[in-house]
Design an enzyme around this catalytic site. Structure first.
Site, PDB file in Angstrom:
ATOM      1  N   PHE A 140      -2.454  -0.957  -4.947  1.00  0.00           N
ATOM      2  CA  PHE A 140      -2.683  -0.150  -6.213  1.00  0.00           C
ATOM      3  C   PHE A 140      -4.184  -0.117  -6.704  1.00  0.00           C
ATOM      4  O   PHE A 140      -4.398   0.202  -7.758  1.00  0.00           O
ATOM      5  CB  PHE A 140      -1.612  -0.336  -7.305  1.00  0.00           C
ATOM      6  CG  PHE A 140      -0.261  -0.633  -6.604  1.00  0.00           C
ATOM      7  CD1 PHE A 140       0.457   0.501  -6.843  1.00  0.00           C
ATOM      8  CD2 PHE A 140       0.451  -1.824  -6.209  1.00  0.00           C
ATOM      9  CE1 PHE A 140       1.951   0.553  -6.128  1.00  0.00           C
ATOM     10  CE2 PHE A 140       1.552  -1.838  -5.830  1.00  0.00           C
ATOM     11  CZ  PHE A 140       2.481  -0.722  -5.698  1.00  0.00           C
ATOM     12  N   SER A 175      -6.498  -6.442  -2.775  1.00  0.00           N
ATOM     13  CA  SER A 175      -7.989  -6.722  -3.633  1.00  0.00           C
ATOM     14  C   SER A 175      -8.230  -8.119  -3.113  1.00  0.00           C
ATOM     15  O   SER A 175      -9.779  -8.388  -3.079  1.00  0.00           O
ATOM     16  CB  SER A 175      -7.298  -7.133  -5.119  1.00  0.00           C
ATOM     17  OG  SER A 175      -6.121  -7.935  -4.891  1.00  0.00           O
ATOM     18  N   HIS A 201       3.708  -7.317 -14.638  1.00  0.00           N
ATOM     19  CA  HIS A 201       3.598  -6.557 -15.641  1.00  0.00           C
ATOM     20  C   HIS A 201       4.398  -6.357 -17.091  1.00  0.00           C
ATOM     21  O   HIS A 201       3.988  -5.979 -17.702  1.00  0.00           O
ATOM     22  CB  HIS A 201       3.173  -5.101 -15.390  1.00  0.00           C
ATOM     23  CG  HIS A 201       2.200  -4.775 -14.502  1.00  0.00           C
ATOM     24  ND1 HIS A 201       1.134  -5.820 -13.854  1.00  0.00           N
ATOM     25  CD2 HIS A 201       1.538  -3.909 -14.397  1.00  0.00           C
ATOM     26  CE1 HIS A 201       0.259  -5.416 -13.300  1.00  0.00           C
ATOM     27  NE2 HIS A 201       0.112  -4.273 -13.300  1.00  0.00           N
TER      28      HIS A 201
HETATM   29 MG    MG Z   1      -2.723  -4.084 -10.365  1.00  0.00          MG
END
Ligand code: MG
Length: 215
Positions: A14, A46, A138
């Site tokens: 994402f 990432s 999250h």
């Molecule tokens: Mg993220």
């Protein structure tokens, strides 16, 4: 640029390209000072940005994830991806995707996968870190736990980077924004430019004067 753009594009995840480029740049600055750590490996997108910078400067990246998917990635949830569901286990398993990404990116001697929840790893952690990248669960509880467990390990001059910062609730979940604000409120960090939803804070060395000292 010292990372494989095509490989990154092929990895599930994402992170936007512009955010990735910025993450790489911050990682380069960090990798010259010491090891980096990320929470939320997922399939390794990432990790390729950060890991490539670490490899260039002979540093390492510790990458923490339980690899069972976050709350919103479970079956019937908004970000569920059936490819990641292991039928044999009856669970999400992103580890095999993550390892494959590291192999393709030639980062197996740079990125150290840690398969665990982040709070467990933090229990006996004592290595100072040049960058902590928070991109895990999250929920408020998950984001706050990651922040509390890891922000204290950032060395002076090191970086705290937080992904998925949405200032307004209508744009997205508020937990990453909440911990970003918490970190700023400590006065221990200098706020650097934000890139889309990627927030970048630099740990004060103590040699900079705080901006609000009385004359
Ligand atoms: Mg993220």
């Amino acid at each position: 640029m010292d990372y494989d753009k095509n490989l990154i594009a092929s990895v599930k995840g994402f992170m936007d390209e512009e955010e990735g480029q910025r993450l790489y740049e911050v990682s380069e600055a960090a990798a010259k000072m010491g090891p980096c750590l990320e929470i939320g490996s997922y399939c390794g997108k990432s990790s390729v940005y950060i890991g490539s910078a670490c490899k260039k400067h002979n540093s390492v990246l510790f990458s923490i994830d339980h690899h069972r998917g976050s709350e919103e990635q479970q079956p019937d949830q908004l970000y569920f991806d059936p490819d990641l569901f292991d039928e044999t286990e009856g669970k999400i398993n992103t580890l095999r995707f993550f390892r494959r990404t590291l192999e393709l990116a030639d980062l197996e001697d740079t990125v150290i996968p840690i398969v665990s929840g982040s709070a467990v790893v933090a229990k006996f952690w004592s290595t100072p870190l040049a960058m902590v990248f928070i991109d895990g669960g999250h929920t408020f509880k998950a984001a706050y736990t990651d922040y509390m467990c890891w922000s204290t390990h950032i060395m002076p001059g090191g970086f705290l980077v937080v992904h998925d910062i949405f200032e307004k609730p209508e744009d997205g979940g508020q937990a990453p924004w909440y911990v970003y604000e918490k970190a700023k409120a400590t006065g221990l960090f200098i706020e650097l430019e934000r890139t889309k939803t990627l927030g970048v804070l630099k740990r004060r060395t103590g040699f900079e004067l705080p901006p609000d000292l009385p004359a």
